[in-house]
Write a protein that holds these residues in place. Structure first.
Motif, mmCIF file in Angstrom:
data_model
loop_
_atom_site.group_PDB
_atom_site.id
_atom_site.type_symbol
_atom_site.label_atom_id
_atom_site.label_comp_id
_atom_site.label_asym_id
_atom_site.label_seq_id
_atom_site.Cartn_x
_atom_site.Cartn_y
_atom_site.Cartn_z
ATOM 1 N N ALA A 1 0.848 -1.201 0.000
ATOM 2 C CA ALA A 1 0.000 0.000 0.000
ATOM 3 C C ALA A 1 0.878 1.242 0.000
ATOM 4 O O ALA A 1 0.785 2.113 0.872
ATOM 5 C CB ALA A 1 -0.960 -0.006 1.183
ATOM 6 N N ASP A 2 1.744 1.324 -1.003
ATOM 7 C CA ASP A 2 2.759 2.370 -1.090
ATOM 8 C C ASP A 2 2.375 3.384 -2.172
ATOM 9 O O ASP A 2 2.729 3.226 -3.349
ATOM 10 C CB ASP A 2 4.105 1.720 -1.429
ATOM 11 C CG ASP A 2 5.268 2.690 -1.393
ATOM 12 O OD1 ASP A 2 5.024 3.917 -1.411
ATOM 13 O OD2 ASP A 2 6.424 2.224 -1.366
ATOM 14 N N VAL B 1 -4.054 7.441 -9.927
ATOM 15 C CA VAL B 1 -5.218 8.054 -9.279
ATOM 16 C C VAL B 1 -5.347 7.502 -7.856
ATOM 17 O O VAL B 1 -5.566 8.257 -6.898
ATOM 18 C CB VAL B 1 -6.499 7.784 -10.087
ATOM 19 C CG1 VAL B 1 -7.732 8.270 -9.315
ATOM 20 C CG2 VAL B 1 -6.436 8.464 -11.448
ATOM 21 N N LEU B 2 -5.189 6.195 -7.705
ATOM 22 C CA LEU B 2 -5.209 5.591 -6.372
ATOM 23 C C LEU B 2 -4.115 6.197 -5.497
ATOM 24 O O LEU B 2 -4.348 6.480 -4.312
ATOM 25 C CB LEU B 2 -5.022 4.078 -6.493
ATOM 26 C CG LEU B 2 -4.736 3.309 -5.199
ATOM 27 C CD1 LEU B 2 -5.871 3.459 -4.202
ATOM 28 C CD2 LEU B 2 -4.478 1.835 -5.504
ATOM 29 N N ALA B 3 -2.931 6.391 -6.059
ATOM 30 C CA ALA B 3 -1.833 6.962 -5.280
ATOM 31 C C ALA B 3 -2.212 8.330 -4.719
ATOM 32 O O ALA B 3 -1.943 8.631 -3.551
ATOM 33 C CB ALA B 3 -0.579 7.074 -6.151
ATOM 34 N N GLY B 4 -2.847 9.158 -5.547
ATOM 35 C CA GLY B 4 -3.269 10.462 -5.065
ATOM 36 C C GLY B 4 -4.337 10.375 -3.997
ATOM 37 O O GLY B 4 -4.298 11.092 -2.991
ATOM 38 N N ALA B 5 -5.288 9.468 -4.192
ATOM 39 C CA ALA B 5 -6.382 9.328 -3.223
ATOM 40 C C ALA B 5 -5.892 8.804 -1.880
ATOM 41 O O ALA B 5 -6.466 9.111 -0.833
ATOM 42 C CB ALA B 5 -7.451 8.397 -3.782
ATOM 43 N N ALA B 6 -4.828 7.991 -1.903
ATOM 44 C CA ALA B 6 -4.339 7.343 -0.680
ATOM 45 C C ALA B 6 -3.293 8.157 0.056
ATOM 46 O O ALA B 6 -2.846 7.728 1.134
ATOM 47 C CB ALA B 6 -3.774 5.965 -1.020
ATOM 48 N N GLN B 7 -2.897 9.300 -0.488
ATOM 49 C CA GLN B 7 -1.902 10.123 0.201
ATOM 50 C C GLN B 7 -2.393 10.509 1.588
ATOM 51 O O GLN B 7 -3.517 10.946 1.769
ATOM 52 C CB GLN B 7 -1.611 11.394 -0.607
ATOM 53 C CG GLN B 7 -0.738 11.170 -1.817
ATOM 54 C CD GLN B 7 -0.480 12.459 -2.577
ATOM 55 O OE1 GLN B 7 -0.956 13.527 -2.211
ATOM 56 N NE2 GLN B 7 0.264 12.360 -3.664
ATOM 57 N N THR C 1 -3.093 8.604 4.054
ATOM 58 C CA THR C 1 -3.866 7.588 4.766
ATOM 59 C C THR C 1 -2.911 6.582 5.401
ATOM 60 O O THR C 1 -1.709 6.571 5.132
ATOM 61 C CB THR C 1 -4.811 6.839 3.814
ATOM 62 O OG1 THR C 1 -4.026 6.059 2.889
ATOM 63 C CG2 THR C 1 -5.681 7.815 3.032
ATOM 64 N N ASP C 2 -3.450 5.711 6.235
ATOM 65 C CA ASP C 2 -2.634 4.657 6.837
ATOM 66 C C ASP C 2 -3.165 3.278 6.454
ATOM 67 O O ASP C 2 -3.170 2.340 7.257
ATOM 68 C CB ASP C 2 -2.577 4.798 8.358
ATOM 69 C CG ASP C 2 -3.955 4.740 9.008
ATOM 70 O OD1 ASP C 2 -4.965 4.700 8.261
ATOM 71 O OD2 ASP C 2 -4.041 4.740 10.249
ATOM 72 N N LEU C 3 -3.601 3.149 5.192
ATOM 73 C CA LEU C 3 -4.151 1.888 4.732
ATOM 74 C C LEU C 3 -3.062 0.823 4.646
ATOM 75 O O LEU C 3 -1.913 1.106 4.318
ATOM 76 C CB LEU C 3 -4.800 2.060 3.352
ATOM 77 C CG LEU C 3 -5.944 3.066 3.255
ATOM 78 C CD1 LEU C 3 -6.462 3.139 1.823
ATOM 79 C CD2 LEU C 3 -7.068 2.700 4.206
ATOM 80 N N ALA C 4 -3.436 -0.409 4.948
ATOM 81 C CA ALA C 4 -2.546 -1.555 4.803
ATOM 82 C C ALA C 4 -2.911 -2.302 3.534
ATOM 83 O O ALA C 4 -4.084 -2.326 3.132
ATOM 84 C CB ALA C 4 -2.652 -2.476 6.016
ATOM 85 N N GLY C 5 -1.925 -2.921 2.889
ATOM 86 C CA GLY C 5 -2.173 -3.599 1.630
ATOM 87 C C GLY C 5 -1.967 -5.094 1.703
ATOM 88 O O GLY C 5 -1.249 -5.604 2.562
ATOM 89 N N ALA C 6 -2.607 -5.795 0.787
ATOM 90 C CA ALA C 6 -2.412 -7.239 0.627
ATOM 91 C C ALA C 6 -2.489 -7.555 -0.856
ATOM 92 O O ALA C 6 -3.435 -7.133 -1.531
ATOM 93 C CB ALA C 6 -3.469 -8.024 1.394
ATOM 94 N N LEU C 7 -1.477 -8.264 -1.358
ATOM 95 C CA LEU C 7 -1.481 -8.708 -2.752
ATOM 96 C C LEU C 7 -2.131 -10.081 -2.794
ATOM 97 O O LEU C 7 -1.617 -11.043 -2.226
ATOM 98 C CB LEU C 7 -0.050 -8.761 -3.293
ATOM 99 C CG LEU C 7 0.115 -9.018 -4.786
ATOM 100 C CD1 LEU C 7 -0.498 -7.886 -5.600
ATOM 101 C CD2 LEU C 7 1.591 -9.191 -5.142
ATOM 102 N N LEU C 8 -3.278 -10.179 -3.444
ATOM 103 C CA LEU C 8 -4.083 -11.396 -3.432
ATOM 104 C C LEU C 8 -3.816 -12.303 -4.629
ATOM 105 O O LEU C 8 -4.127 -13.501 -4.565
ATOM 106 C CB LEU C 8 -5.570 -11.023 -3.401
ATOM 107 C CG LEU C 8 -6.002 -10.071 -2.283
ATOM 108 C CD1 LEU C 8 -7.505 -9.806 -2.368
ATOM 109 C CD2 LEU C 8 -5.640 -10.617 -0.909
#
Length: 237
Positions: free
Chosen positions: A180-181, A206-212, A214-221
């Motif tokens: 989630a970088d 676009v996702l990168a801009g929206a997530a600036q 935030t402290d979201l965690a990511g998972a590659l599924l």
């Protein structure tokens, strides 16, 4: 405020009717997309914004109920963005957003506030990020479904033939999605992505801009390159 995001590939072959006899080859990708959309549902958003590749630079806006079709791929199948039937006038969904509408339909996202945005590979990284920030600044809890494929140059038989730069590019995308970088996604090389026939670069940025911020965690599924095209599925929450 962005509360969750799902990242999915958008080849028309993801739709079993289009894939026909080859449909089982993408069963794992379909299952991962379903899991990623489950993460979005669990985040209890007030609205869902679907972002995918477009034919023009964009951004192109599509309301809930916008129609998409797979007739161009030999299948008489229509889908509607976040709805059971078409109730919106305007342009037809580009193929990537049509795949997104199909994913939403099969997982029950109907009767819910949904709109779509198409962005093309001519849209700069800066404009993509700005668009993402605009989406995240909307009132309430916003979730994103982000559609796009990685390189189309992973094998000799790939649509873009074999390019030795493709695998490292896709690996960096996978790492960024897993972590989630947003900064890593924002830093993707626009010109290289175009050369490698990457349809997901603009939507991911676009996702990168929206997530600036935030402290979201990511998972590659899911991550694979069937047909020589890189596909990745991830969930951020």
């Amino acid at each position: 405020m962005l509360v969750a995001a799902a990242v999915c590939p958008c080849p028309p072959l993801l739709v079993p009717e289009v894939a026909a006899g080859a449909a089982p080859e993408l069963d794992a990708a379909r299952a991962a997309c379903t899991d990623a959309l489950g993460v979005l549902a669990a985040s209890r958003p007030d609205r869902l914004v679907v972002v995918g590749p477009a034919h023009s630079a964009g951004p192109e806006a599509y309301p809930r109920g916008a129609r998409g079709s797979f007739r161009g791929f030999g299948v008489d199948l229509e889908v509607y963005l976040g709805a059971d039937s078409g109730d919106a006038d305007g342009a037809e969904l580009p193929y990537g957003l049509a795949v997104g509408a199909w994913l939403l339909g099969r997982t029950g996202w109907t009767g819910f506030p949904v709109d779509g945005i198409g962005v093309g590979d001519e849209l700069s990284a800066e404009r993509c990020a700005g668009l993402g920030r605009e989406i995240a600044a909307r009132a309430g809890r916003t979730a994103l479904l982000v559609l796009g494929d990685a390189s189309a140059c992973r094998t000799l038989k790939a649509p873009g033939y074999l390019d030795e730069r493709a695998a490292p590019f896709d690996a960096e995308v996978g790492r960024a999605l897993a972590a989630a970088d947003p900064a890593a996604l924002a830093a993707l090389d626009v010109a290289l992505a175009r050369e490698l026939k990457v349809s997901g670069r603009a939507p991911w940025q676009v996702l990168a801009g929206a997530a600036q911020g935030t402290d979201l965690a990511g998972a590659l599924l899911y991550e694979d390159a069937p047909y020589g095209v890189g596909y990745a599925v991830a969930a951020w929450s």
